[in-house]
Design a protein around this motif. Structure first.
Motif, PDB file in Angstrom:
ATOM      1  N   SER A 256       0.820  -1.219   0.000  1.00 44.69           N
ATOM      2  CA  SER A 256       0.000   0.000   0.000  1.00 44.69           C
ATOM      3  C   SER A 256       0.854   1.269   0.000  1.00 44.69           C
ATOM      4  O   SER A 256       0.326   2.369   0.104  1.00 44.69           O
ATOM      5  N   HIS A 257       2.148   1.124  -0.102  1.00 48.67           N
ATOM      6  CA  HIS A 257       3.055   2.267  -0.051  1.00 48.67           C
ATOM      7  C   HIS A 257       3.568   2.643  -1.439  1.00 48.67           C
ATOM      8  O   HIS A 257       3.941   1.776  -2.225  1.00 48.67           O
ATOM      9  N   THR A 258       3.596   3.930  -1.709  1.00 43.93           N
ATOM     10  CA  THR A 258       4.200   4.435  -2.936  1.00 43.93           C
ATOM     11  C   THR A 258       5.381   5.297  -2.535  1.00 43.93           C
ATOM     12  O   THR A 258       5.255   6.213  -1.724  1.00 43.93           O
ATOM     13  N   LEU A 259       6.537   4.958  -3.078  1.00 48.21           N
ATOM     14  CA  LEU A 259       7.774   5.672  -2.776  1.00 48.21           C
ATOM     15  C   LEU A 259       8.319   6.264  -4.067  1.00 48.21           C
ATOM     16  O   LEU A 259       8.104   5.723  -5.152  1.00 48.21           O
ATOM     17  N   SER A 260       9.035   7.361  -3.942  1.00 49.57           N
ATOM     18  CA  SER A 260       9.620   7.974  -5.133  1.00 49.57           C
ATOM     19  C   SER A 260      10.933   8.636  -4.764  1.00 49.57           C
ATOM     20  O   SER A 260      11.289   8.748  -3.587  1.00 49.57           O
ATOM     21  N   GLY A 261      11.634   9.081  -5.778  1.00 53.02           N
ATOM     22  CA  GLY A 261      12.911   9.746  -5.562  1.00 53.02           C
ATOM     23  C   GLY A 261      13.730   9.713  -6.829  1.00 53.02           C
ATOM     24  O   GLY A 261      13.191   9.617  -7.929  1.00 53.02           O
ATOM     25  N   THR A 262      15.023   9.777  -6.659  1.00 54.64           N
ATOM     26  CA  THR A 262      15.942   9.706  -7.793  1.00 54.64           C
ATOM     27  C   THR A 262      16.913   8.560  -7.581  1.00 54.64           C
ATOM     28  O   THR A 262      17.048   8.052  -6.454  1.00 54.64           O
ATOM     29  N   TYR A 263      17.577   8.171  -8.654  1.00 53.53           N
ATOM     30  CA  TYR A 263      18.536   7.072  -8.531  1.00 53.53           C
ATOM     31  C   TYR A 263      19.788   7.363  -9.340  1.00 53.53           C
ATOM     32  O   TYR A 263      19.785   8.121 -10.283  1.00 53.53           O
ATOM     33  N   GLU A 264      20.864   6.711  -8.911  1.00 60.30           N
ATOM     34  CA  GLU A 264      22.131   6.738  -9.639  1.00 60.30           C
ATOM     35  C   GLU A 264      22.516   5.297  -9.900  1.00 60.30           C
ATOM     36  O   GLU A 264      22.354   4.438  -9.029  1.00 60.30           O
ATOM     37  N   TYR A 265      23.033   5.033 -11.093  1.00 62.13           N
ATOM     38  CA  TYR A 265      23.442   3.678 -11.428  1.00 62.13           C
ATOM     39  C   TYR A 265      24.872   3.695 -11.950  1.00 62.13           C
ATOM     40  O   TYR A 265      25.201   4.436 -12.878  1.00 62.13           O
ATOM     41  N   ASP A 266      25.724   2.887 -11.337  1.00 62.03           N
ATOM     42  CA  ASP A 266      27.110   2.769 -11.761  1.00 62.03           C
ATOM     43  C   ASP A 266      27.252   1.446 -12.518  1.00 62.03           C
ATOM     44  O   ASP A 266      27.209   0.367 -11.913  1.00 62.03           O
ATOM     45  N   ALA A 267      27.354   1.532 -13.838  1.00 61.99           N
ATOM     46  CA  ALA A 267      27.324   0.348 -14.695  1.00 61.99           C
ATOM     47  C   ALA A 267      28.362  -0.724 -14.361  1.00 61.99           C
ATOM     48  O   ALA A 267      28.013  -1.901 -14.217  1.00 61.99           O
ATOM     49  N   PRO A 268      29.657  -0.393 -14.217  1.00 58.63           N
ATOM     50  CA  PRO A 268      30.645  -1.458 -13.982  1.00 58.63           C
ATOM     51  C   PRO A 268      30.420  -2.251 -12.698  1.00 58.63           C
ATOM     52  O   PRO A 268      30.691  -3.448 -12.647  1.00 58.63           O
ATOM     53  N   THR A 269      29.893  -1.594 -11.654  1.00 62.75           N
ATOM     54  CA  THR A 269      29.715  -2.282 -10.370  1.00 62.75           C
ATOM     55  C   THR A 269      28.287  -2.746 -10.134  1.00 62.75           C
ATOM     56  O   THR A 269      28.014  -3.470  -9.183  1.00 62.75           O
ATOM     57  N   HIS A 270      27.357  -2.318 -10.991  1.00 64.33           N
ATOM     58  CA  HIS A 270      25.931  -2.620 -10.848  1.00 64.33           C
ATOM     59  C   HIS A 270      25.326  -1.997  -9.589  1.00 64.33           C
ATOM     60  O   HIS A 270      24.249  -2.385  -9.149  1.00 64.33           O
ATOM     61  N   VAL A 271      26.020  -1.037  -8.996  1.00 70.70           N
ATOM     62  CA  VAL A 271      25.495  -0.376  -7.793  1.00 70.70           C
ATOM     63  C   VAL A 271      24.445   0.646  -8.197  1.00 70.70           C
ATOM     64  O   VAL A 271      24.694   1.530  -9.018  1.00 70.70           O
ATOM     65  N   VAL A 272      23.259   0.499  -7.626  1.00 65.19           N
ATOM     66  CA  VAL A 272      22.187   1.463  -7.829  1.00 65.19           C
ATOM     67  C   VAL A 272      21.893   2.089  -6.467  1.00 65.19           C
ATOM     68  O   VAL A 272      21.673   1.376  -5.488  1.00 65.19           O
ATOM     69  N   THR A 273      21.972   3.399  -6.392  1.00 63.32           N
ATOM     70  CA  THR A 273      21.690   4.093  -5.141  1.00 63.32           C
ATOM     71  C   THR A 273      20.359   4.808  -5.283  1.00 63.32           C
ATOM     72  O   THR A 273      20.176   5.631  -6.184  1.00 63.32           O
ATOM     73  N   LEU A 274      19.424   4.453  -4.397  1.00 66.30           N
ATOM     74  CA  LEU A 274      18.102   5.063  -4.405  1.00 66.30           C
ATOM     75  C   LEU A 274      18.087   6.208  -3.398  1.00 66.30           C
ATOM     76  O   LEU A 274      18.380   5.998  -2.218  1.00 66.30           O
TER      77      LEU A 274
END
Length: 200
Positions: free
Chosen positions: A115-133
């Motif tokens: 029942s929760h809707t969350l939003s924001g921005t993200y960064e994705y670092d391709a070589p490490t597959h790290v996604v920061t929300l």
């Protein structure tokens, strides 16, 4: 002898059921996706990330391959997924009741989990597959949560360190006690990430 082995293998592949043929196709598609992603230094996942993904169940990822190669790796993953399913259900997160949308032309995201809707921005670092929300401030102040994103065929696994995932799902309404078995199972392992699996 070599020709006989190839012929036998062909018969086994062709003579299998439709579902096993589909399994082979899926396995090949996933292997091709993983190989292409590796060849492009993670860029394939970065481009494929955009769009809306539908929640299908818990996700587990072993970094480094040491656990995955162990005989008990698959059993551990199954046990953890089962525990996570129960914990997620308490927070209202069930298959068909969640989506995650990554912006195509911007770095915005929107997630609906239960029942929760969350939003924001993200960064994705391709070589490490790290996604920061980076979660937008609202009723739930989760701040920035680093994780990993992996795409295989039409499937996305979005995973986080165990402690951060517990924080997120607890904030969504599940009690920490529901994670106790899963965290106990994982406590002796390093580089294990858990989270969510999605499909398009």
């Amino acid at each position: 002898m070599k020709k006989l082995l190839l012929f036998t293998a062909s018969l086994l592949l062709l003579g299998g059921t439709t579902s096993s043929a589909q399994d082979w196709k899926e396995a090949l598609k996933k292997a091709a996706t993983a190989a292409a992603d590796k060849a492009t230094d993670g860029k394939l996942t970065q481009y494929a990330l955009a769009g809306t993904w539908n929640y299908t169940g818990p996700g587990v990822k072993f970094e480094g391959g040491d656990i995955a190669s162990e005989v008990g790796g698959a059993a551990l993953e199954t046990a953890v997924v089962k525990q996570l399913e129960m914990a997620y259900a308490k927070a209202g997160i069930r298959p068909g009741a969640g989506t995650f949308t990554f912006g195509k032309d911007d770095d915005a995201f929107t997630a609906t989990l239960g029942s929760h809707t969350l939003s924001g921005t993200y960064e994705y670092d391709a070589p490490t597959h790290v996604v920061t929300l980076h979660f937008a401030k609202g009723r739930l102040n989760l701040g920035s949560v680093p994780g990993h994103a992996y795409i295989s065929g039409q499937e996305l696994v979005l995973v986080f360190p165990v402690t951060r995932l517990v924080e997120v799902v607890t904030a969504l309404g599940s009690k920490v006690s529901y994670f106790s078995t899963a965290t106990t199972l994982l406590s002796k392992y390093k580089n294990v990430y858990v989270g969510f699996a999605f499909s398009k």
